[in-house]
Design an enzyme around this catalytic site. Structure first.
Site, short mmCIF file in Angstrom:
data_model
loop_
_atom_site.label_atom_id
_atom_site.label_comp_id
_atom_site.label_asym_id
_atom_site.label_seq_id
_atom_site.Cartn_x
_atom_site.Cartn_y
_atom_site.Cartn_z
N GLY A 13 0.69 -1.18 0.04
CA GLY A 13 -0.20 0.07 0.19
C GLY A 13 0.79 1.42 0.12
O GLY A 13 0.23 2.13 -0.23
N ASP A 36 -5.07 2.19 10.64
CA ASP A 36 -6.61 2.11 11.01
C ASP A 36 -6.51 1.71 12.44
O ASP A 36 -6.67 2.47 13.44
CB ASP A 36 -6.91 0.86 9.87
CG ASP A 36 -8.58 0.67 10.03
OD1 ASP A 36 -9.10 1.38 10.77
OD2 ASP A 36 -9.22 -0.22 9.37
N PHE A 79 -14.26 3.26 4.43
CA PHE A 79 -13.32 2.49 3.29
C PHE A 79 -12.73 3.35 2.40
O PHE A 79 -13.74 3.95 1.88
CB PHE A 79 -13.84 1.40 2.91
CG PHE A 79 -12.90 0.43 2.39
CD1 PHE A 79 -11.98 -0.35 3.13
CD2 PHE A 79 -12.81 0.41 1.03
CE1 PHE A 79 -11.01 -1.12 2.45
CE2 PHE A 79 -11.70 -0.36 0.45
CZ PHE A 79 -11.02 -1.22 1.04
N ARG A 93 -5.46 0.45 -6.85
CA ARG A 93 -4.05 1.09 -6.18
C ARG A 93 -3.55 2.17 -7.25
O ARG A 93 -2.84 2.99 -6.79
CB ARG A 93 -2.92 0.04 -6.09
CG ARG A 93 -3.25 -1.04 -5.09
CD ARG A 93 -2.05 -1.75 -4.84
NE ARG A 93 -2.21 -3.17 -4.06
CZ ARG A 93 -2.47 -3.28 -2.84
NH1 ARG A 93 -2.29 -1.95 -2.10
NH2 ARG A 93 -2.52 -4.32 -2.14
P1 IMP Z 1 -4.56 -1.74 10.81
O1 IMP Z 1 -3.69 -2.71 11.01
O2 IMP Z 1 -6.00 -1.93 11.44
O3 IMP Z 1 -4.01 -0.47 11.30
O4 IMP Z 1 -4.57 -1.64 9.15
C1 IMP Z 1 -3.75 -1.65 8.53
C2 IMP Z 1 -4.23 -2.05 7.00
O5 IMP Z 1 -5.23 -2.35 6.68
C3 IMP Z 1 -3.33 -1.06 6.16
O6 IMP Z 1 -1.86 -1.35 5.68
C4 IMP Z 1 -4.30 -1.28 4.70
O7 IMP Z 1 -3.56 -2.37 4.03
C5 IMP Z 1 -5.47 -1.95 5.51
N1 IMP Z 1 -6.58 -0.78 5.38
C6 IMP Z 1 -7.20 -0.27 6.45
N2 IMP Z 1 -8.00 0.59 6.23
C7 IMP Z 1 -8.21 0.41 5.01
C8 IMP Z 1 -9.03 1.35 4.06
O8 IMP Z 1 -9.75 2.21 4.16
N3 IMP Z 1 -8.81 1.13 2.52
C9 IMP Z 1 -7.79 0.01 2.24
N4 IMP Z 1 -6.94 -0.51 3.06
C10 IMP Z 1 -7.15 -0.29 4.38
MG MG Z 2 -0.75 -1.74 4.26
#
Ligand code: IMP
Ligand code: MG
Length: 179
Positions: free
Chosen positions: A48, A106, A155, A168
């Site tokens: 990402g 997130d 999202f 992407r």
């Molecule tokens: P976390 O571990 O919950 O902080 O999530 C991190 C990963 O979830 C990011 O590196 C993204 O790959 C994915 N992610 C979280 N929110 C989104 C979103 O709104 N769109 C796309 N990918 C997301």
């Molecule tokens: Mg990511």
């Protein structure tokens, strides 16, 4: 308004590429000042963060390095779900100022996992730079040193972020069209 259909969902432009570029320029200026004189290595987290890392890095004026890491799922799982192993990391970060480059924080679970693994390689310090942050979803206490934009718990995709593999390549950031 331009609507993009990705898989089953419709997305609309949420944050323009111009705005993203402005935010990144501001972040780069801060990093150039804060980390002047340090031995810095940027760590972009794939997939990402590739676009963010590329745009940020070309505005960094420090003498510094960049490399990219990926999280791969272990075969097994733990009580907290799938444990992910960081791949591509090596002793290059020993005694350096590490700046993690993330597309989005997130819940923060991914970041927490990355930081725990990096500490084993004994960097001098670990900083975090994320393009996007969802404060309402965040469950950790880790300090986020550089945050591009705070966004609601919706999202999003584009600018490196995907929805099941697609989206992407979109230059702007999109969010789901609310029906
Ligand atoms: P976390 O571990 O919950 O902080 O999530 C991190 C990963 O979830 C990011 O590196 C993204 O790959 C994915 N992610 C979280 N929110 C989104 C979103 O709104 N769109 C796309 N990918 C997301
Ligand atoms: Mg990511």
């Amino acid at each position: 308004m331009s609507i993009r259909k990705i898989h089953d969902l419709e997305f609309e432009v949420y944050i323009s590429n111009e705005k993203i570029k402005d935010v990144i320029s501001g972040m780069a200026r801060k990093i150039n000042i804060d980390l002047a004189g340090k031995d810095v290595i940027f760590l972009g987290i794939l997939n990402g963060a590739f676009m963010f890392a590329s745009d940020l890095f070309r505005e960094i004026t420090l003498d510094c390095q960049i490399t990219f890491l990926k999280l791969a799922s272990y075969a097994g799982t733990s009580s907290t779900g799938t444990v992910k192993r960081l791949i591509g990391i090596n002793e290059d970060i020993y005694k350096k100022t590490v700046v993690i480059l993330e597309d989005i924080v997130d819940t923060g679970v991914t970041l927490d996992n990355i930081i725990k693994q990096l500490k084993g390689y004994e960097p001098e310090e670990i900083k975090v730079a994320t393009m996007l942050f969802k404060p309402d979803a965040y469950t950790m206490n880790l300090k986020l040193d550089y945050v591009g934009l705070e966004i609601p718990n919706d999202f999003v995709l584009g600018y490196g972020l995907d929805y099941e593999g697609l989206g992407r390549n979109l230059a702007d950031l999109y969010k789901v069209v609310e029906s």
